[in-house]
Every structure is written in structure tokens, then in C-alpha cells.
Design a protein around this motif. Structure first.
Motif, short mmCIF file in Angstrom:
data_model
loop_
_atom_site.label_atom_id
_atom_site.label_comp_id
_atom_site.label_asym_id
_atom_site.label_seq_id
_atom_site.Cartn_x
_atom_site.Cartn_y
_atom_site.Cartn_z
N ILE A 13 0.84 -1.20 0.00
CA ILE A 13 0.00 0.00 0.00
C ILE A 13 0.87 1.25 0.00
O ILE A 13 0.60 2.20 -0.73
N LEU A 14 1.93 1.26 0.78
CA LEU A 14 2.85 2.40 0.80
C LEU A 14 3.49 2.61 -0.57
O LEU A 14 3.65 3.73 -1.03
N CYS A 15 3.84 1.53 -1.24
CA CYS A 15 4.47 1.64 -2.56
C CYS A 15 3.53 2.25 -3.60
O CYS A 15 3.99 2.88 -4.55
N LEU A 16 2.23 2.06 -3.45
CA LEU A 16 1.27 2.66 -4.38
C LEU A 16 1.13 4.16 -4.19
O LEU A 16 0.69 4.87 -5.09
N SER A 17 1.50 4.63 -3.04
CA SER A 17 1.29 6.03 -2.67
C SER A 17 2.27 6.96 -3.37
O SER A 17 3.42 6.59 -3.60
N PRO A 18 1.84 8.20 -3.65
CA PRO A 18 2.76 9.16 -4.24
C PRO A 18 3.73 9.76 -3.21
O PRO A 18 4.65 10.49 -3.58
N ASN A 19 3.55 9.45 -1.93
CA ASN A 19 4.47 9.96 -0.91
C ASN A 19 4.86 8.83 0.04
O ASN A 19 4.45 7.70 -0.14
N ASN A 20 5.64 9.14 1.05
CA ASN A 20 6.12 8.11 1.98
C ASN A 20 5.39 8.12 3.33
O ASN A 20 5.89 7.60 4.31
N ASN A 21 4.18 8.67 3.37
CA ASN A 21 3.41 8.74 4.59
C ASN A 21 2.46 7.55 4.66
O ASN A 21 1.48 7.48 3.92
N ILE A 22 2.73 6.59 5.55
CA ILE A 22 1.93 5.37 5.61
C ILE A 22 0.50 5.64 6.04
O ILE A 22 -0.44 5.01 5.55
N GLU A 78 -9.40 12.09 -10.25
CA GLU A 78 -8.91 11.74 -8.92
C GLU A 78 -7.47 11.25 -9.01
O GLU A 78 -6.63 11.58 -8.17
N VAL A 79 -7.15 10.48 -10.04
CA VAL A 79 -5.78 10.01 -10.25
C VAL A 79 -4.85 11.19 -10.51
O VAL A 79 -3.75 11.26 -9.97
N TYR A 80 -5.29 12.15 -11.34
CA TYR A 80 -4.47 13.35 -11.59
C TYR A 80 -4.14 14.04 -10.27
O TYR A 80 -3.00 14.43 -10.02
N ASP A 81 -5.16 14.18 -9.43
CA ASP A 81 -5.00 14.89 -8.16
C ASP A 81 -4.09 14.13 -7.20
O ASP A 81 -3.17 14.71 -6.61
N VAL A 82 -4.31 12.84 -7.04
CA VAL A 82 -3.53 12.04 -6.11
C VAL A 82 -2.05 12.05 -6.46
O VAL A 82 -1.19 12.20 -5.60
N TYR A 83 -1.74 11.93 -7.74
CA TYR A 83 -0.35 11.83 -8.17
C TYR A 83 0.24 13.15 -8.70
O TYR A 83 1.39 13.19 -9.12
N GLY A 84 -0.54 14.23 -8.66
CA GLY A 84 -0.03 15.53 -9.10
C GLY A 84 0.35 15.57 -10.57
O GLY A 84 1.39 16.09 -10.94
N ILE A 85 -0.50 15.01 -11.42
CA ILE A 85 -0.21 14.93 -12.85
C ILE A 85 -0.93 16.07 -13.57
O ILE A 85 -2.13 16.29 -13.38
N GLU A 96 -1.19 6.20 -17.31
CA GLU A 96 -0.59 5.03 -16.68
C GLU A 96 0.92 5.18 -16.53
O GLU A 96 1.48 4.91 -15.47
N ASN A 97 1.59 5.65 -17.59
CA ASN A 97 3.04 5.85 -17.51
C ASN A 97 3.41 6.92 -16.51
O ASN A 97 4.42 6.81 -15.80
N SER A 98 2.60 7.96 -16.41
CA SER A 98 2.87 9.03 -15.45
C SER A 98 2.76 8.51 -14.02
O SER A 98 3.59 8.83 -13.17
N VAL A 99 1.74 7.70 -13.74
CA VAL A 99 1.57 7.12 -12.41
C VAL A 99 2.73 6.18 -12.09
O VAL A 99 3.32 6.24 -11.02
N ILE A 100 3.06 5.32 -13.03
CA ILE A 100 4.16 4.36 -12.82
C ILE A 100 5.46 5.11 -12.56
O ILE A 100 6.25 4.72 -11.68
N THR A 101 5.71 6.19 -13.28
CA THR A 101 6.92 6.98 -13.07
C THR A 101 6.94 7.56 -11.66
O THR A 101 7.97 7.52 -10.98
#
Length: 107
Positions: A13-22, A78-85, A96-101
Motif C-alpha cells: 500500500i505504501l508503494c502505491l502512494s505518491p508519498n512516503n506517509n503510511i 482523482e488520479v491526476y489529483d492524487v499523483y499531481g499529474i 498510466e506511464n505518469s503514475v508508474i513513473t
């Protein structure tokens, strides 16, 4: 590398996150009473162990299980917002590539 959390479940779950806050990761990607779409990831050492875990999952989940999540629907905004895209980024690469990056380059 070493795990940053206490078990493999929270580490994923932490690895899916755009930050390191568990705490934020668990709030954003964890389950709640209102969760109705779930993607499940099963980790096993052997194919026999995996088969057993899948059987166990099928007895506990009261829903339709599918082996392929390619038809999974999500809210792009929502994906744009969560990952700041930004829209500018999407003009040169896929969502998808932006999120994976973002996930792959998180420190």
C-alpha cells in the motif's frame, strides 16, 4: 532493500502512494466500509501456496472475482489529483506511464 513498514501488506500500500506517509497511504488505498471496487494482490512463495491463498480469498469475499483488472474503471481526475499529474504532462505521455513513473521514482 528493507521494508519500511511492519508487513508486506502495508508495504505494498505504501508503494502505491505518491508519498512516503503510511497513514495517508492507508487512508487513500486501504479498505473502508464503503469500498465497493477492490484490486487484490496475492503474494506467495510457491504456486501451491498461491492457489491456497486464492481459494481462501474466494471463501471470504462476497463478490464476483475476476483474474483481469484491465476493465477496472477509475476516475481520471482523482488520479491526476492524487499523483499531481498535469494536463501538460499528459500531452506527452499516458496517465498510466505518469503514475508508474511517480511510484518508481519515489524516494
Amino acid at each position: 532493500g528493507t521494508m519500511r513498514t511492519k508487513n508486506i501488506n502495508t508495504e505494498i500500500i505504501l508503494c502505491l502512494s505518491p508519498n512516503n506517509n503510511i497513514s495517508q497511504s492507508l487512508t487513500r488505498f486501504g479498505l473502508s466500509a464503503n469500498t465497493y471496487n477492490v484490486i487484490s494482490l496475492t503474494v506467495a512463495d510457491t504456486s501451491e501456496s498461491l492457489a491456497g491463498k486464492i481459494r481462501d480469498l474466494k471463501t471470504k469475499v462476497k463478490a464476483d472475482l475476476v483474474n483481469d483488472c484491465r476493465g477496472f474503471q477509475y476516475d481520471d481526475y482523482e488520479v491526476y489529483d492524487v499523483y499531481g499529474i498535469s494536463k501538460e504532462e499528459l500531452s506527452v505521455d499516458s496517465l498510466e506511464n505518469s503514475v508508474i513513473t511517480r511510484i518508481a521514482t519515489k524516494v
